[in-house]
Write a protein that holds these residues in place. Structure first.
Motif, PDB file in Angstrom:
ATOM      1  N   ARG A 127       9.494 -25.790  28.528  1.00  0.00           N
ATOM      2  CA  ARG A 127       8.499 -26.448  27.685  1.00  0.00           C
ATOM      3  C   ARG A 127       8.261 -27.910  28.048  1.00  0.00           C
ATOM      4  O   ARG A 127       7.327 -28.535  27.523  1.00  0.00           O
ATOM      5  CB  ARG A 127       8.926 -26.338  26.214  1.00  0.00           C
ATOM      6  CG  ARG A 127       8.816 -24.928  25.670  1.00  0.00           C
ATOM      7  CD  ARG A 127       9.248 -24.839  24.226  1.00  0.00           C
ATOM      8  NE  ARG A 127      10.697 -24.978  24.059  1.00  0.00           N
ATOM      9  CZ  ARG A 127      11.318 -24.955  22.880  1.00  0.00           C
ATOM     10  NH1 ARG A 127      10.613 -24.830  21.767  1.00  0.00           N
ATOM     11  NH2 ARG A 127      12.636 -25.071  22.810  1.00  0.00           N
ATOM     12  N   ARG A 166      13.665 -21.704  23.760  1.00  0.00           N
ATOM     13  CA  ARG A 166      13.331 -20.725  22.732  1.00  0.00           C
ATOM     14  C   ARG A 166      11.877 -20.292  22.813  1.00  0.00           C
ATOM     15  O   ARG A 166      11.391 -19.589  21.922  1.00  0.00           O
ATOM     16  CB  ARG A 166      13.630 -21.302  21.341  1.00  0.00           C
ATOM     17  CG  ARG A 166      15.115 -21.559  21.121  1.00  0.00           C
ATOM     18  CD  ARG A 166      15.414 -22.217  19.795  1.00  0.00           C
ATOM     19  NE  ARG A 166      15.183 -21.342  18.667  1.00  0.00           N
ATOM     20  CZ  ARG A 166      15.564 -21.645  17.413  1.00  0.00           C
ATOM     21  NH1 ARG A 166      16.208 -22.780  17.181  1.00  0.00           N
ATOM     22  NH2 ARG A 166      15.322 -20.832  16.434  1.00  0.00           N
ATOM     23  N   GLN A 205       7.594 -20.728  23.040  1.00  0.00           N
ATOM     24  CA  GLN A 205       6.616 -21.422  22.210  1.00  0.00           C
ATOM     25  C   GLN A 205       6.793 -21.041  20.738  1.00  0.00           C
ATOM     26  O   GLN A 205       6.984 -19.876  20.393  1.00  0.00           O
ATOM     27  CB  GLN A 205       5.199 -21.071  22.657  1.00  0.00           C
ATOM     28  CG  GLN A 205       4.827 -21.648  24.019  1.00  0.00           C
ATOM     29  CD  GLN A 205       4.685 -23.162  23.982  1.00  0.00           C
ATOM     30  OE1 GLN A 205       4.616 -23.776  22.925  1.00  0.00           O
ATOM     31  NE2 GLN A 205       4.627 -23.772  25.163  1.00  0.00           N
ATOM     32  N   ARG A 206       6.732 -22.058  19.882  1.00  0.00           N
ATOM     33  CA  ARG A 206       6.770 -21.888  18.434  1.00  0.00           C
ATOM     34  C   ARG A 206       5.760 -22.869  17.849  1.00  0.00           C
ATOM     35  O   ARG A 206       5.117 -23.620  18.585  1.00  0.00           O
ATOM     36  CB  ARG A 206       8.181 -22.184  17.891  1.00  0.00           C
ATOM     37  CG  ARG A 206       9.286 -21.365  18.548  1.00  0.00           C
ATOM     38  CD  ARG A 206      10.654 -21.831  18.101  1.00  0.00           C
ATOM     39  NE  ARG A 206      10.916 -21.437  16.718  1.00  0.00           N
ATOM     40  CZ  ARG A 206      11.871 -21.988  15.960  1.00  0.00           C
ATOM     41  NH1 ARG A 206      12.606 -22.984  16.431  1.00  0.00           N
ATOM     42  NH2 ARG A 206      12.068 -21.563  14.733  1.00  0.00           N
ATOM     43  N   HIS A 207       5.618 -22.874  16.524  1.00  0.00           N
ATOM     44  CA  HIS A 207       4.769 -23.899  15.936  1.00  0.00           C
ATOM     45  C   HIS A 207       5.328 -25.266  16.311  1.00  0.00           C
ATOM     46  O   HIS A 207       6.555 -25.457  16.402  1.00  0.00           O
ATOM     47  CB  HIS A 207       4.735 -23.746  14.412  1.00  0.00           C
ATOM     48  CG  HIS A 207       3.653 -24.561  13.763  1.00  0.00           C
ATOM     49  ND1 HIS A 207       3.754 -25.929  13.594  1.00  0.00           N
ATOM     50  CD2 HIS A 207       2.437 -24.210  13.265  1.00  0.00           C
ATOM     51  CE1 HIS A 207       2.666 -26.381  13.000  1.00  0.00           C
ATOM     52  NE2 HIS A 207       1.846 -25.367  12.796  1.00  0.00           N
ATOM     53  N   ASP A 236       8.040 -26.530  14.108  1.00  0.00           N
ATOM     54  CA  ASP A 236       9.319 -25.846  14.321  1.00  0.00           C
ATOM     55  C   ASP A 236       9.996 -26.339  15.590  1.00  0.00           C
ATOM     56  O   ASP A 236      11.219 -26.468  15.645  1.00  0.00           O
ATOM     57  CB  ASP A 236       9.102 -24.331  14.396  1.00  0.00           C
ATOM     58  CG  ASP A 236       8.799 -23.717  13.045  1.00  0.00           C
ATOM     59  OD1 ASP A 236       9.407 -24.151  12.050  1.00  0.00           O
ATOM     60  OD2 ASP A 236       7.957 -22.797  12.982  1.00  0.00           O
ATOM     61  N   GLN A 237       9.202 -26.628  16.621  1.00  0.00           N
ATOM     62  CA  GLN A 237       9.787 -27.136  17.860  1.00  0.00           C
ATOM     63  C   GLN A 237      10.427 -28.500  17.639  1.00  0.00           C
ATOM     64  O   GLN A 237      11.511 -28.783  18.175  1.00  0.00           O
ATOM     65  CB  GLN A 237       8.712 -27.216  18.946  1.00  0.00           C
ATOM     66  CG  GLN A 237       8.224 -25.854  19.410  1.00  0.00           C
ATOM     67  CD  GLN A 237       7.301 -25.915  20.604  1.00  0.00           C
ATOM     68  OE1 GLN A 237       7.210 -24.966  21.364  1.00  0.00           O
ATOM     69  NE2 GLN A 237       6.594 -27.025  20.785  1.00  0.00           N
ATOM     70  N   GLU A 271      13.733 -28.177  16.027  1.00  0.00           N
ATOM     71  CA  GLU A 271      14.810 -27.740  16.918  1.00  0.00           C
ATOM     72  C   GLU A 271      15.696 -28.916  17.338  1.00  0.00           C
ATOM     73  O   GLU A 271      16.897 -28.752  17.560  1.00  0.00           O
ATOM     74  CB  GLU A 271      14.230 -27.061  18.150  1.00  0.00           C
ATOM     75  CG  GLU A 271      13.632 -25.691  17.882  1.00  0.00           C
ATOM     76  CD  GLU A 271      13.042 -25.076  19.135  1.00  0.00           C
ATOM     77  OE1 GLU A 271      13.696 -25.158  20.203  1.00  0.00           O
ATOM     78  OE2 GLU A 271      11.926 -24.517  19.071  1.00  0.00           O
ATOM     79  N   LYS A 313      -1.091 -20.200  15.289  1.00  0.00           N
ATOM     80  CA  LYS A 313       0.340 -19.952  15.120  1.00  0.00           C
ATOM     81  C   LYS A 313       1.169 -21.090  15.710  1.00  0.00           C
ATOM     82  O   LYS A 313       2.332 -21.261  15.358  1.00  0.00           O
ATOM     83  CB  LYS A 313       0.736 -18.631  15.783  1.00  0.00           C
ATOM     84  CG  LYS A 313       0.137 -17.402  15.122  1.00  0.00           C
ATOM     85  CD  LYS A 313       0.607 -16.128  15.814  1.00  0.00           C
ATOM     86  CE  LYS A 313       0.004 -14.899  15.151  1.00  0.00           C
ATOM     87  NZ  LYS A 313       0.455 -13.644  15.825  1.00  0.00           N
ATOM     88  N   ARG A 314       0.548 -21.886  16.572  1.00  0.00           N
ATOM     89  CA  ARG A 314       1.242 -23.018  17.199  1.00  0.00           C
ATOM     90  C   ARG A 314       0.843 -24.350  16.584  1.00  0.00           C
ATOM     91  O   ARG A 314       1.688 -25.242  16.425  1.00  0.00           O
ATOM     92  CB  ARG A 314       0.969 -23.038  18.704  1.00  0.00           C
ATOM     93  CG  ARG A 314       1.708 -24.144  19.457  1.00  0.00           C
ATOM     94  CD  ARG A 314       1.512 -24.015  20.960  1.00  0.00           C
ATOM     95  NE  ARG A 314       2.216 -25.071  21.654  1.00  0.00           N
ATOM     96  CZ  ARG A 314       1.693 -26.264  21.927  1.00  0.00           C
ATOM     97  NH1 ARG A 314       0.434 -26.536  21.578  1.00  0.00           N
ATOM     98  NH2 ARG A 314       2.411 -27.185  22.558  1.00  0.00           N
ATOM     99  N   TYR A 344       0.888 -25.982   8.618  1.00  0.00           N
ATOM    100  CA  TYR A 344       2.284 -25.552   8.603  1.00  0.00           C
ATOM    101  C   TYR A 344       2.769 -25.302   7.184  1.00  0.00           C
ATOM    102  O   TYR A 344       2.848 -26.211   6.369  1.00  0.00           O
ATOM    103  CB  TYR A 344       3.161 -26.615   9.273  1.00  0.00           C
ATOM    104  CG  TYR A 344       4.612 -26.209   9.421  1.00  0.00           C
ATOM    105  CD1 TYR A 344       4.995 -25.302  10.399  1.00  0.00           C
ATOM    106  CD2 TYR A 344       5.590 -26.729   8.592  1.00  0.00           C
ATOM    107  CE1 TYR A 344       6.313 -24.929  10.557  1.00  0.00           C
ATOM    108  CE2 TYR A 344       6.923 -26.356   8.728  1.00  0.00           C
ATOM    109  CZ  TYR A 344       7.274 -25.457   9.712  1.00  0.00           C
ATOM    110  OH  TYR A 344       8.598 -25.077   9.856  1.00  0.00           O
ATOM    111  N   ILE A 349       2.273 -16.572  20.138  1.00  0.00           N
ATOM    112  CA  ILE A 349       2.210 -18.028  20.046  1.00  0.00           C
ATOM    113  C   ILE A 349       2.105 -18.583  21.460  1.00  0.00           C
ATOM    114  O   ILE A 349       2.960 -18.287  22.305  1.00  0.00           O
ATOM    115  CB  ILE A 349       3.446 -18.596  19.336  1.00  0.00           C
ATOM    116  CG1 ILE A 349       3.602 -17.990  17.950  1.00  0.00           C
ATOM    117  CG2 ILE A 349       3.363 -20.116  19.245  1.00  0.00           C
ATOM    118  CD1 ILE A 349       4.868 -18.420  17.229  1.00  0.00           C
TER     119      ILE A 349
END
Length: 353
Positions: free
Chosen positions: A118, A134, A136-138, A141-142, A145, A289-290, A294, A314
């Motif tokens: 990423r 992990r 791609q996430r929103h 959320d990233q 992390e 979704k990304r 939120y 995502i």
């Protein structure tokens, strides 16, 4: 797993320089650190635009502004501003090359960044530690992390709302009305994200003429925003109130005051969500979704990114031409739902994700 006690009294640098929406997503990170780490000192490296939004935020001890318009001179200014300073930890939330170079300039034994997958522009080269891969996430959320890696409980808290002084300063910005007020954002940083001006004009007439709603235009004064506003006002039978200007704190006040916000994927959308203003998000070019709203107002989103029935993954993929799929009728229905479901109510500003 690290423990927050390991960071007690630490001097932490946050590298998140742009853009407005990403700065909004970074606020829960700094608020979580402030709430959990005893004696923490937080320095945020940021560009002038988003700095105008968060300049007096209570969770940040110091801002150091990076003015990219100065070219290589901006990096020299960072070097001068940090001469003699040492940070216990650098959290590199941004993956552009300019952010990596700023991270490289900072003196710290620990520089925490994204995993190789990423970390665009080879940003992993500028860090000493990477969060686990992990996928791609929103975006929010990233960012969380990083807190998970550090053992810091994440708080979904922004503290972005107008101060009492700002409420007094901007009290005359929006004339009082007995009608519900719907704000509309008409421009973004990428043309592909934008909804056509003629659709806004049709929406204005539907809201003003059929639903008895007052409409206002909000955002900045870029050339595209001014052109869109002019087209909307010239086409609509019920011209909206034009409140476009560059003052981001006035924008915060306005978005905190109105009943509903209608916005494509751009900074004001995320400001509205953070403030708890019912937000109708228009998503087509970017993956909701990304980068969508939120944990709030998902039922108010108009999702033109995916095809009917598509369970898209995502991703950071752009899908041009999708914004034109959104109709004024769809958006008007979402505005009606927002007014019905959230009558002058705001969600609480803090929760655990």
């Amino acid at each position: 797993m690290h423990q927050p006690s390991e960071l007690a009294g630490a001097r932490i640098a946050i590298v998140m320089m742009s853009a407005i929406g990403d700065a909004v997503h970074a606020l829960p990170v700094v608020n979580s650190l402030r709430a959990t780490v005893p004696g923490v000192h937080i320095t945020w490296f940021i560009q002038p635009g988003p700095h105008a939004l968060v300049a007096n935020h209570p969770a940040v001890d110091e801002f150091i502004v990076f003015d990219r318009k100065k070219g290589w001179g901006a990096f020299q200014e960072i070097r001068r501003a940090t001469r003699g300073k040492r940070y216990d930890l650098v959290i590199a939330l941004q993956v552009y090359l300019k952010a990596g170079l700023v991270t490289a300039l900072l003196r710290s034994p620990r520089k925490l960044g994204f995993d190789k997958e990423r970390a665009r522009d080879a940003n992993w080269l500028f860090t000493t530690e990477q969060i686990p891969a992990r996928g791609q996430r929103h975006v929010q959320d990233q960012y969380f992390e990083f807190l998970e890696y550090l053992g810091v409980p994440p708080l979904l808290e922004w503290k972005l709302g107008p101060t009492d002084a700002e409420r007094a300063r901007y009290a005359d910005a929006l004339p009082p009305s007995d009608k519900p007020t719907v704000a509309m954002v008409v421009g973004t940083s990428k043309p592909g994200k934008e909804w056509p001006a003629e659709r806004y004009a049709a929406l204005v007439d539907r809201l003003e003429g059929e639903m008895g709603v007052r409409t206002v235009l909000v955002g900045g004064r870029s050339a595209r925003e001014l052109a869109a506003a002019a087209a909307i006002k010239a086409t609509a039978k019920h011209p909206p109130l034009d409140l476009l200007e560059w003052d981001l704190r006035k924008l915060v006040y306005l978005l905190d005051t109105v009943d509903v916000l209608v916005s494509p994927d751009t900074g004001p959308l995320h400001i509205g969500v953070a403030l708890g203003t019912p937000t109708v998000s228009l998503m087509g070019y970017t993956n909701p979704k990304r980068v969508g709203p939120y944990h709030r107002f998902g039922e108010l989103m108009v999702d033109a990114y995916g095809d009917p029935g598509e369970d898209y993954p995502i991703s950071a993929e752009y899908r041009p031409g999708r914004m034109e799929r959104i109709t004024p009728e769809e958006v008007a229905r979402k505005v009606a739902l927002a007014l019905e479901r959230y009558p002058r109510m705001r969600p609480t500003g803090q929760s655990s994700p």
